[in-house]
Design an enzyme around this catalytic site. Structure first.
Site, PDB file in Angstrom:
ATOM      1  N   THR A   1     -14.206  29.670 -11.369  1.00  0.00           N
ATOM      2  CA  THR A   1     -13.458  29.542 -12.622  1.00  0.00           C
ATOM      3  C   THR A   1     -12.665  30.827 -12.774  1.00  0.00           C
ATOM      4  OG1 THR A   1     -15.202  28.208 -13.648  1.00  0.00           O
ATOM      5  CG2 THR A   1     -13.596  29.241 -15.127  1.00  0.00           C
TER       6      THR A   1
ATOM      7  N   HIS B   1      -7.137  14.408 -22.804  1.00  0.00           N
ATOM      8  CA  HIS B   1      -7.719  14.602 -21.467  1.00  0.00           C
ATOM      9  C   HIS B   1      -8.920  13.687 -21.260  1.00  0.00           C
ATOM     10  CE1 HIS B   1      -9.071  16.554 -17.805  1.00  0.00           C
ATOM     11  NE2 HIS B   1     -10.261  16.721 -18.349  1.00  0.00           N
TER      12      HIS B   1
ATOM     13  N   ARG C   1     -12.837   5.399 -15.042  1.00  0.00           N
ATOM     14  CA  ARG C   1     -13.729   4.324 -15.492  1.00  0.00           C
ATOM     15  C   ARG C   1     -12.908   3.251 -16.206  1.00  0.00           C
ATOM     16  NH1 ARG C   1     -15.665   9.158 -16.930  1.00  0.00           N
ATOM     17  NH2 ARG C   1     -14.989   8.856 -19.080  1.00  0.00           N
TER      18      ARG C   1
ATOM     19  N   GLN D   1     -17.607  15.570  -7.850  1.00  0.00           N
ATOM     20  CA  GLN D   1     -18.094  15.239  -9.189  1.00  0.00           C
ATOM     21  C   GLN D   1     -18.403  13.750  -9.334  1.00  0.00           C
ATOM     22  OE1 GLN D   1     -15.800  17.000 -12.314  1.00  0.00           O
ATOM     23  NE2 GLN D   1     -16.616  15.671 -13.907  1.00  0.00           N
TER      24      GLN D   1
END
Length: 396
Positions: free
Chosen positions: A242, A118, A127, A225
């Site tokens: 969550t 992950h 990135r 994020q």
């Protein structure tokens, strides 16, 4: 041993599972029960201990591992072949006749990043010009704090979150609803026995402090994020909700699922080196609107839960009964083992096709996500971790 309750062992909730939860009947206060097959054993009525009359597992979990194991042995003895069924049957309630509640109040919530695949996938997607994994990733299980107040029970709707967003090419951010809402298939570990401030917990004491496991959907908004993460990491992008499953599967039920864990290089520092087998061979499954889209293997995680616990207390941070820490999104090596839509769609470049003809790069309003999990039981069959379900609700 097999349960005397017909069909219980074949259901995944047999005598070698016996997960704990909180239930109520119409007109009654919530209290502690154990699932067996399609029934709930009312522990308050069957055993009479005061902590089982509580609306949370915390009073029981706080008693510590000796009490956990003694109770498990007692309940197992009541439900296996040869037990006096007549004394137990009155306390068995059909599952469809009760309401399930969140199993405990979350004291603190920590979300780790323990899946090498992950973390690697995210680096390549988000990135592509970077070096890949951060320099510290193989030396410690990286993590961030979540919001305990937004850990919700299975079945709770998840409202699409707002946040600051800045699309590629834009100079200034704007405020609006996330368009990159995602799921995250994870496993959570529930702390039972607390510790005082200033006392680190060594890896060898993991099973004396962690009561059991739950399934976790680690919802997140990737566009929020992306803008907010520098320099401190995710905040609003992960703190809106969550979801956890209603049944806490005891660690002792996972004995047959244990193995040494994934090989680690370089060798971790001494306080993080494993001394027992706490790799867990647990099969996860992700369903989107009822359709299976991924089967992440928890066995593939790089950092094991004993190492996570040792790391989060290594600075002397105290544990409290009801602390929850999660593995972070779990992914395997194959494309069909990726634990998030961001990975499954490879950042939107390869949208996931569904049988109704629609596609998904991220979650749409009205989508229902269901996570489930299975492990090998001590009796040779399978034990179920249940399900955690959440539906995306549009912003008002």
């Amino acid at each position: 041993m097999a349960s005397w309750l017909p069909g219980a062992d074949e259901s995944g909730f047999g005598a070698d599972n016996l997960p704990y939860g909180i239930f109520s009947r119409p007109g009654d206060a919530p209290r502690v029960g154990v699932r067996i097959g399609d029934f709930v054993l009312d522990l308050a009525a069957a055993l009479g201990d005061p902590e089982f009359f509580a609306s949370s597992l915390i009073p029981f979990m706080a008693r510590g591992s000796t009490a956990w194991r003694a109770t498990r042995a007692k309940v197992g003895g009541m439900l296996t072949a040869g037990a006096p069924q007549a004394t137990v049957r009155p306390h068995l309630l059909p599952l469809d006749s009760v309401t399930l509640w969140a199993p405990f109040e979350v004291a603190d919530y920590i979300d780790f990043s323990c899946s090498l695949e992950h973390a690697t996938n995210l680096g390549q997607i988000l990135r592509p010009d970077s070096a890949g994994l951060p320099a510290n990733w193989r030396h410690l299980p990286v993590a961030h704090h979540g919001r305990s107040g937004t850990v919700v029970a299975s079945g709770t709707e998840v409202t699409r979150p707002y946040g600051q967003l800045r699309a590629p090419g834009e100079t200034y951010p704007r405020f609006g609803p996330s368009t990159s809402l995602d799921l995250g298939a994870a496993l959570g570990f529930v702390v039972g026995a607390p510790t005082p401030l200033g006392r680190p917990v060594p890896v060898s004491e993991f099973a004396e402090h962690v009561f059991g496991v739950v399934l976790v959907n680690d919802w997140r908004a990737h566009d929020v994020q992306a803008w907010e993460s520098g320099p401190l990491g995710p905040f609003l992008a992960t703190s809106f909700a969550t979801s956890i499953s209603p049944w806490v599967v005891p660690l002792d039920a996972l004995g047959a699922a244990r193995f040494a864990g994934r090989q680690q290089a370089p060798l971790p520092m001494p306080h993080l080196r494993r001394v027992a087998d706490w790799g867990l061979d647990i099969a996860l499954e992700v369903r989107l609107n009822g359709e299976v889209v991924s089967r992440p293997p928890y066995a593939a995680v790089y950092w094991t839960p004993d190492q996570m616990l040792a790391h989060l207390t290594s600075n002397g941070a105290a544990l409290r009964s009801g602390d929850l820490y999660a593995s972070g999104t779990v992914s395997g090596a194959r494309p069909d083992q990726r634990g998030s839509l961001l990975e499954l769609s490879w950042g939107g470049a390869e949208p996931v096709g569904l049988t109704d003809g629609s596609t998904r790069s991220f979650l749409a309003d009205g989508d229902t996500v269901t996570l489930s999990g299975w492990a090998r039981g001590m009796a040779g069959g399978a034990i179920s971790l249940g399900e955690v379900v959440g539906t995306v609700r549009a912003v008002a």
